[in-house]
Design a protein around this motif. Sequence first.
Motif, PDB file in Angstrom:
ATOM      1  N   ILE A  46     112.729  12.022 -41.295  1.00 17.27           N
ATOM      2  CA  ILE A  46     112.371  13.092 -40.356  1.00 17.27           C
ATOM      3  C   ILE A  46     112.384  14.466 -41.021  1.00 17.27           C
ATOM      4  N   THR A  47     113.289  14.677 -41.944  1.00 12.91           N
ATOM      5  CA  THR A  47     113.357  15.972 -42.621  1.00 12.91           C
ATOM      6  C   THR A  47     112.077  16.263 -43.402  1.00 12.91           C
ATOM      7  N   ASN A  48     111.534  15.258 -44.052  1.00  7.45           N
ATOM      8  CA  ASN A  48     110.293  15.457 -44.805  1.00  7.45           C
ATOM      9  C   ASN A  48     109.093  15.666 -43.884  1.00  7.45           C
ATOM     10  N   ILE A  49     109.099  15.057 -42.713  1.00  6.57           N
ATOM     11  CA  ILE A  49     108.034  15.327 -41.731  1.00  6.57           C
ATOM     12  C   ILE A  49     108.089  16.792 -41.329  1.00  6.57           C
ATOM     13  N   VAL A  50     109.284  17.271 -41.033  1.00  3.84           N
ATOM     14  CA  VAL A  50     109.463  18.668 -40.607  1.00  3.84           C
ATOM     15  C   VAL A  50     109.075  19.628 -41.728  1.00  3.84           C
ATOM     16  N   GLU A  51     109.568  19.380 -42.930  1.00  5.22           N
ATOM     17  CA  GLU A  51     109.248  20.285 -44.034  1.00  5.22           C
ATOM     18  C   GLU A  51     107.764  20.262 -44.356  1.00  5.22           C
ATOM     19  N   GLY A  52     107.161  19.084 -44.332  1.00  3.53           N
ATOM     20  CA  GLY A  52     105.720  18.994 -44.566  1.00  3.53           C
ATOM     21  C   GLY A  52     104.927  19.746 -43.511  1.00  3.53           C
TER      22      GLY A  52
END
Length: 99
Positions: A46-52
Amino acid sequence: MSYRNLDIYKTALELFLKTHKATFLLPKYELFELGSQLRRSSDSVITNIVEGYGRSSYKNEYIRFLVYSHASNDETINHLEKIIALYPDTALEFEPPKK
């Protein structure tokens, strides 16, 4: 629009919360081994979805973070498979929700 509106984010967050809670059902000696690895990898999805999403004005950056998210998802699945095989008595807690 926000990343919070993305179906993939909602699903990933739901699964993160479920797996995070379930890791505390593992034997004490696994809390900081497989349990910790599962918590970190599922959070990374989820963190990479948000950062992306935050970099979505730069298409290549956005894609790069979605690739990271996908890789973290694969890692999470691998941790879940190991936990289910090693601790079948807790397997139901780690199965994906039925839709």
